[in-house]
Each structure stands twice: as C-alpha cells, then as structure tokens.
Scaffold this active site. Structure first.
Site, short mmCIF file in Angstrom:
data_model
loop_
_atom_site.label_atom_id
_atom_site.label_comp_id
_atom_site.label_asym_id
_atom_site.label_seq_id
_atom_site.Cartn_x
_atom_site.Cartn_y
_atom_site.Cartn_z
N PHE A 147 42.35 38.43 28.96
CA PHE A 147 42.27 39.15 30.18
C PHE A 147 42.95 40.19 30.36
CE2 PHE A 147 41.12 34.49 31.58
CZ PHE A 147 39.94 34.71 32.05
N TYR A 173 41.08 26.57 30.69
CA TYR A 173 39.71 25.29 31.05
C TYR A 173 39.93 24.26 30.08
CZ TYR A 173 38.00 29.19 34.09
OH TYR A 173 37.88 30.36 35.02
N ILE A 213 43.00 29.66 37.22
CA ILE A 213 43.86 28.91 36.15
C ILE A 213 44.99 29.16 36.01
CG2 ILE A 213 41.45 28.96 34.77
CD1 ILE A 213 42.43 31.15 33.26
N PHE A 238 32.93 37.34 28.74
CA PHE A 238 32.06 36.60 29.56
C PHE A 238 32.10 36.83 30.92
CE2 PHE A 238 36.54 34.79 28.67
CZ PHE A 238 36.98 34.66 29.91
N ASP A 239 33.16 37.74 31.56
CA ASP A 239 33.08 38.17 32.77
C ASP A 239 33.93 39.54 33.05
OD1 ASP A 239 32.38 38.03 35.65
OD2 ASP A 239 33.91 36.29 35.97
N TYR A 258 39.74 42.55 36.56
CA TYR A 258 39.66 41.87 35.27
C TYR A 258 38.82 42.11 34.44
CZ TYR A 258 36.75 38.00 37.24
OH TYR A 258 35.61 37.37 37.69
#
Length: 314
Positions: free
Chosen positions: A308, A291, A265, A245-246, A235
C-alpha cells in the site's frame, strides 16, 4: 464412531451363498461348509470340553486377521485401537453368516479358519484391490476371545467411547498445532521473500520492519496519531506482482476511519501511525496482517502479501 468396525462387518457380511469349483478343489476333509463359506475349527475337543457355548445372548470379543490368496495380511484387529465386539443379542448381527457359524458350533476360546470367496465381497461394484485377484479366496483367522456380561459390555463401551474422545481431542490438538506451524512457516516464507528477493529486485534498501512482520518505508514522516482518532488516508493497493486492486487516488476519495480499533486490516492499524498525520510512505503487509487465507474478493487471493502506497492526510 466406529466406522472401521462397520467396514469390517460389511466385509464379513458380504458372503456369496454359492461356492465355486476352485474352492471345492482346495477343500480338505476337516473342513465344513456353510452358506458358501468353508471353515474349520482349529480347537481340539479337549480344549473345548469345558468351554462356554455361544448363544443369542452372548456378547463376544473376537480377534480376526484377514489374508489374501498369497497369505499377505490385509488387516488385523490386533493392529487396531479398538476391539471387535459382536453383540449377538442383536438379530441383525446374528444374520451374518460367520456369526451363524460361531453360534452353530463355536465356543468361547475357539479358533476358526474361514475361506470367503472374494468375488462375493466385490460383487456390488466395490473397487477390487489388485492384491485380491478375481476368483481368489480371503482367509479369515478368527479367535473367539471372551464373552461379556451386559454390565461388562456397557462398561467396555463407555471405556471405548472415552478413549475415542480422548484420541479425537488429541488429534484435533495436533492438527491445530500443525496448522499454526504451517501458518508460521507460510508467514516466514513471505517475510523471507520480501527481504531477500522483492526488496533486492526493486532496489529498496531503506525499509524498516516491526516485530509483527510489517515492513514499511517512510518517504515523509508525519506527526503522531493517537489511537482511536479518525483520519483520512489516500492509498493505492497492489499485489507484489504490481497488479493494482484498489486506489482512492483514482477515485479522488480518501478513506476515513478511526485508527487502531480494528476497523481496517491489522497492517494498516499498525503501519499508518508509523507514518503519521501528513506523512507519506509504503506498507508491505504479509498476509497474516492483511486478509490471510481467506483473501478478499476476486482481486486479493488467499495468502497474498499486499503493498500500500499511502498518504495520511492532515
């Protein structure tokens, strides 16, 4: 519990024990003075003849209205939810100058007018409102309404406590209702933005939407995944701004987890099975499925919609 009551007591307690020249100038022949407070009984002798005197065992309920020097009403117990009750069995209460006046001369049913110098109220650093100028007096109109027996007072307190608890419960319920409405509105705004702005600007027209508010685009449909099955997913997560962010792609290390059991999530638990094993696609996840208000770390702010790009590995 009764903070406002405390404030009120403070107001009538903070009395200067000196009276200034201006107050003396306005004093009329019917007025008396006690510890710097000018006061006048408004009740006639006839009205007071059979009235019950106030003693150090009295428990009295008052009505009180406070006016500034221009006769503007500052507060009134008539507009408040709970009555002002003074338990004169309490020696501390008996030391309040206004109470001393009532005990010296007052009877149940009396009406009194008192003038308190405002400078004495604000002499300890309290912030003075502009509608109470320096050197002015605060006029208190007091009516001694009734005297309670100890049993009546206990019953009154219990009733007040019950009412207070009911009001607090009602306010809490209203607050929770409002929070839910705010959250619903916030989520709806995020969904509206995705549909009406983000997808339009990005030229994304092949998106789909679930009942929960999850948006997704499938680039390669995979095979069905059973709930609870452990899967591997590559991902890349970004904010709507495009800020990454990731990314497991960057680490070349896909994440492995059981699907549909709350280990990730909600947007993933719901969206990954839609893409399926071996599939590729993009999930657009409003904050209530990600979140929420808390955000995550320093990279995902509160109430962030996340994007994502995912590949569900075989």
């Amino acid at each position: 519990m009764f903070l406002y009551r405390f404030i009120l007591i403070i107001l009538i307690s903070c009395i200067s024990f000196s009276i200034n020249a201006q107050n003396n100038k306005d004093k009329n022949k019917h007025e008396k003075e006690f510890k710097g407070i000018r006061y006048q009984l408004q009740t006639t002798k006839k009205e007071r003849k059979k009235a019950l005197s106030i003693t150090d065992s009295s428990i009295v309920e008052l009505s009180m209205s406070i006016y500034n020097s221009t006769d503007s009403l500052l507060r009134s117990t008539k507009n408040e939810d709970f009555p002002l009750i003074l338990d004169l069995r309490d020696s501390t209460t008996r030391q309040i100058p206004i109470v001393e006046i009532m005990m010296n001369e007052g009877k149940i049913g009396d009406s009194l007018t008192l003038f308190i110098h405002s400078d004495s109220v604000f002499q300890n650093g309290q912030i003075r409102p502009i509608f109470i100028p320096k050197g002015s007096s605060l006029r208190h109109e007091i009516k001694i309404l009734t005297n309670y027996t100890a049993q009546q007072y206990a019953a009154k307190l219990e009733a007040m406590q019950q009412k207070y608890m009911e009001e607090m419960a009602k306010k809490q319920e209203e607050l929770q209702k409002q929070q839910k409405m705010d959250e619903k509105s916030k989520v709806q705004n995020q969904m509206d933005y995705l549909e009406n702005t983000y997808f339009v600007e990005k030229g994304i027209t092949n998106f789909q939407k679930t009942e929960s508010g999850l948006y997704y685009v499938i680039n390669q449909q995979g095979t069905p995944i059973q709930k609870g099955k452990t899967i591997k997913v590559h991902y890349e997560g970004t904010l709507l701004s495009g800020q990454k962010f990731d990314s497991s792609f960057d680490r070349n290390d896909p994440i492995e987890f059981p699907i549909g059991v709350g280990r990730v999530i909600q947007g993933w638990d719901e969206g990954i099975p839609l893409i399926g094993t071996g599939g590729k696609g993009t999930l657009y996840i409003p904050s209530h499925l990600a979140y929420g208000e808390r955000g995550a770390g320093s990279d995902i702010p509160p109430n962030a919609t996340l994007v994502f790009r995912v590949e569900v590995l075989d």
